[in-house]
Design a protein around this motif. Sequence first.
Motif, PDB file in Angstrom:
ATOM      1  N   GLN A 165       6.972 -23.241  28.798  1.00  0.00           N
ATOM      2  CA  GLN A 165       6.472 -21.987  28.241  1.00  0.00           C
ATOM      3  C   GLN A 165       7.611 -20.995  28.067  1.00  0.00           C
ATOM      4  OE1 GLN A 165       2.638 -20.539  29.712  1.00  0.00           O
ATOM      5  NE2 GLN A 165       3.545 -18.519  30.029  1.00  0.00           N
ATOM      6  N   GLY A 191       8.189 -16.868  27.264  1.00  0.00           N
ATOM      7  CA  GLY A 191       7.620 -15.536  27.080  1.00  0.00           C
ATOM      8  C   GLY A 191       8.276 -14.846  25.897  1.00  0.00           C
ATOM      9  N   GLN A 206       3.338 -15.326  24.522  1.00  0.00           N
ATOM     10  CA  GLN A 206       4.112 -16.506  24.906  1.00  0.00           C
ATOM     11  C   GLN A 206       3.767 -17.667  23.984  1.00  0.00           C
ATOM     12  OE1 GLN A 206       2.292 -19.343  26.063  1.00  0.00           O
ATOM     13  NE2 GLN A 206       0.641 -18.620  27.360  1.00  0.00           N
TER      14      GLN A 206
END
Length: 307
Positions: free
Chosen positions: A93, A95, A115
């Motif tokens: 992931q 952001g 994100q």
Amino acid sequence: MQQLILPILLASFWTVCTGTGDWCYQSQFTCEHQCKVPDEWSHVNSNCGGKQQSPINIVTRKTLKDENLTPLQFTNYQQSFKGTIKNNGHSVQVGVSHLSTISGGDLPAVYKALQFHLHWGNNGGPGSEHTIDGEQYPMELHIVHMKQHYTDLTTALADPEGVAVLGFFYEKSNSANRKYEPIISALQSIKATNANTSLLPISMAQLIPSEKNLTSYYRYKGSLTTPGCTESVIWTVFETPIPLSMDQLKAFSDIKFHDGKPMVRTFRPVQPLNGRQVFRSGSAMTLASSALLGAAITMALGLSQHN
């Protein structure tokens, strides 16, 4: 008698190996690591048993054309930023640290990006969450947005239309996608769960198809695809896939779950539509239709040459 033995053994195995504790993907479950697989996510959060769950299989012939689904407006998607990429134990992931928004396309508000993360298969095998006419792509990108005036995702999820997610498929390419080098090279540094590293400057625009190729998409009302499965998501799933080489796709399978097992097949199976209507933009399916028309013309020309 022998025919009864195997089912009894299997039944006893599943009794011993019933999932407990945290949620997980099917690929994570072992007797050593017992967890709640997707079929049991409703035991982790009751929302996961709801009637508007995601992902879904999009049956193109059953989609309804909606003239209001005009091209989306992407603001600050071209802006480069230095993000942090993290192995969060279920995915990788990144952001989004600056204000990037989407609007138009019949969205009820302006939504800001929070994100993006990915779902993939095993060494380039099937791994997307959404499917198109039953076809599962190797990987899928989700860019998560919330209404611009909200300050946190929890508050946005309390709004039935508080979150908008853009979904993009990936396809195998014969050559590497150079625009993805910052992501691919960073994967080596985040193999372990909770590991993170800084990315070289990237823009979200470089990760997705050019805007002229973003006019064809599908729209439906759904949910987050991981627990708590909150049904507050407006989904926009784009038709044009993103090319990655096989080596680039395989690089994601080097990431590890918290127990050291390869992080593979990180997708939730498709969920029932339960009467929901899937809409398509005015230009959706034109790519498929053009391909079919081209094939028909080629076949016709071939037949005429033989006659």
